[in-house]
Scaffold this motif. Sequence first.
Motif, PDB file in Angstrom:
ATOM      1  N   ASN A   2       0.806  -1.218   0.000  1.00 14.56           N
ATOM      2  CA  ASN A   2       0.000   0.000   0.000  1.00 14.56           C
ATOM      3  C   ASN A   2       0.840   1.269   0.000  1.00 14.56           C
ATOM      4  O   ASN A   2       0.303   2.369   0.050  1.00 14.56           O
ATOM      5  CB  ASN A   2      -0.956   0.000   1.200  1.00 14.56           C
ATOM      6  CG  ASN A   2      -0.221   0.000   2.533  1.00 14.56           C
ATOM      7  OD1 ASN A   2       0.996   0.135   2.580  1.00 14.56           O
ATOM      8  ND2 ASN A   2      -0.969  -0.153   3.608  1.00 14.56           N
ATOM      9  N   GLY A   3       2.151   1.155  -0.042  1.00 14.76           N
ATOM     10  CA  GLY A   3       3.022   2.319  -0.094  1.00 14.76           C
ATOM     11  C   GLY A   3       3.308   2.950   1.247  1.00 14.76           C
ATOM     12  O   GLY A   3       4.042   3.910   1.335  1.00 14.76           O
ATOM     13  N   LYS A   4       2.740   2.402   2.316  1.00 13.92           N
ATOM     14  CA  LYS A   4       2.989   2.950   3.643  1.00 13.92           C
ATOM     15  C   LYS A   4       4.158   2.232   4.287  1.00 13.92           C
ATOM     16  O   LYS A   4       4.358   1.046   4.082  1.00 13.92           O
ATOM     17  CB  LYS A   4       1.751   2.814   4.519  1.00 13.92           C
ATOM     18  CG  LYS A   4       0.585   3.646   4.023  1.00 13.92           C
ATOM     19  CD  LYS A   4      -0.601   3.534   4.949  1.00 13.92           C
ATOM     20  CE  LYS A   4      -1.735   4.392   4.441  1.00 13.92           C
ATOM     21  NZ  LYS A   4      -2.884   4.319   5.334  1.00 13.92           N
ATOM     22  N   SER A   5       4.916   2.974   5.061  1.00 11.10           N
ATOM     23  CA  SER A   5       6.058   2.401   5.761  1.00 11.10           C
ATOM     24  C   SER A   5       6.031   2.836   7.211  1.00 11.10           C
ATOM     25  O   SER A   5       5.597   3.942   7.529  1.00 11.10           O
ATOM     26  CB  SER A   5       7.366   2.882   5.139  1.00 11.10           C
ATOM     27  OG  SER A   5       7.492   2.444   3.817  1.00 11.10           O
ATOM     28  N   ALA A   6       6.522   1.983   8.071  1.00 10.44           N
ATOM     29  CA  ALA A   6       6.707   2.362   9.468  1.00 10.44           C
ATOM     30  C   ALA A   6       7.921   3.277   9.534  1.00 10.44           C
ATOM     31  O   ALA A   6       8.861   3.136   8.764  1.00 10.44           O
ATOM     32  CB  ALA A   6       6.929   1.122  10.323  1.00 10.44           C
ATOM     33  N   VAL A   7       7.889   4.241  10.445  1.00 14.50           N
ATOM     34  CA  VAL A   7       9.015   5.147  10.629  1.00 14.50           C
ATOM     35  C   VAL A   7       9.588   4.908  12.016  1.00 14.50           C
ATOM     36  O   VAL A   7       8.895   5.031  13.017  1.00 14.50           O
ATOM     37  CB  VAL A   7       8.593   6.624  10.473  1.00 14.50           C
ATOM     38  CG1 VAL A   7       9.773   7.553  10.745  1.00 14.50           C
ATOM     39  CG2 VAL A   7       8.027   6.865   9.075  1.00 14.50           C
ATOM     40  N   MET A   8      10.863   4.548  12.047  1.00 16.94           N
ATOM     41  CA  MET A   8      11.560   4.337  13.309  1.00 16.94           C
ATOM     42  C   MET A   8      12.446   5.548  13.556  1.00 16.94           C
ATOM     43  O   MET A   8      13.339   5.840  12.769  1.00 16.94           O
ATOM     44  CB  MET A   8      12.422   3.086  13.226  1.00 16.94           C
ATOM     45  CG  MET A   8      13.189   2.796  14.491  1.00 16.94           C
ATOM     46  SD  MET A   8      14.222   1.337  14.259  1.00 16.94           S
ATOM     47  CE  MET A   8      15.715   1.940  14.998  1.00 16.94           C
ATOM     48  N   MET A   9      12.168   6.268  14.632  1.00 17.29           N
ATOM     49  CA  MET A   9      12.958   7.459  14.961  1.00 17.29           C
ATOM     50  C   MET A   9      13.847   7.139  16.152  1.00 17.29           C
ATOM     51  O   MET A   9      13.393   6.562  17.133  1.00 17.29           O
ATOM     52  CB  MET A   9      12.041   8.630  15.283  1.00 17.29           C
ATOM     53  CG  MET A   9      11.194   9.031  14.093  1.00 17.29           C
ATOM     54  SD  MET A   9      10.149  10.417  14.419  1.00 17.29           S
ATOM     55  CE  MET A   9      11.340  11.728  14.291  1.00 17.29           C
ATOM     56  N   VAL A  53      15.028   7.124  10.916  1.00 17.25           N
ATOM     57  CA  VAL A  53      15.372   8.540  11.063  1.00 17.25           C
ATOM     58  C   VAL A  53      16.161   8.715  12.355  1.00 17.25           C
ATOM     59  O   VAL A  53      15.744   8.254  13.409  1.00 17.25           O
ATOM     60  CB  VAL A  53      14.101   9.418  11.131  1.00 17.25           C
ATOM     61  CG1 VAL A  53      14.468  10.889  11.320  1.00 17.25           C
ATOM     62  CG2 VAL A  53      13.232   9.225   9.900  1.00 17.25           C
ATOM     63  N   THR A  54      17.322   9.361  12.245  1.00 17.14           N
ATOM     64  CA  THR A  54      18.077   9.742  13.434  1.00 17.14           C
ATOM     65  C   THR A  54      18.248  11.248  13.393  1.00 17.14           C
ATOM     66  O   THR A  54      18.420  11.820  12.328  1.00 17.14           O
ATOM     67  CB  THR A  54      19.462   9.062  13.492  1.00 17.14           C
ATOM     68  OG1 THR A  54      20.250   9.469  12.382  1.00 17.14           O
ATOM     69  CG2 THR A  54      19.336   7.545  13.521  1.00 17.14           C
TER      70      THR A  54
END
Length: 164
Positions: free
Chosen positions: A122-129, A161-162
Amino acid sequence: MVRLSTFIATILSSTALASELLIDTTSGPVEGFYNSSSVRAFLGIPYAEPATGPRRFKPPVPKSRSNQTVQADSFPATCPGQYTFSNESIWSVLPYMPWNTESMSEDCLAINIWAPKSKKGNGKSAVMMFIYGGGFTQGGTAIPFYDGTNLVEDHQDIVVVTFK
């Protein structure tokens, strides 16, 4: 934080300027690179004006729009800290330095992003910050130890993301 989430959404969307590596953000164009055959990396992207001079110890000021492309191809400078450890600390036995000793600057408000080359399903991704600790005395995101390439490469449905 709103600008950061907008930037991440822009990277994940299909509104790239010329390719998956040239992204138009609210602060201007940013160009990343392929860190592996399936991972795009955008390193050292400034998210605020430099916290130097009269801005020192003040809240961050959002980065103003520029038409000049940010070359996001290397880790940003490490924020200043107190990097003195005795021989009795854990840092003396680690096989790596837990900070970037090559560059240090008060102009260190930047993010690093690793994203998959293409979207799945579906083009969605989890974002890990990841926000490093250290009590303002040590640490930073400008070290290869926190590189998100392997996480993205192994899963292809996560963005890492960092920031500091």
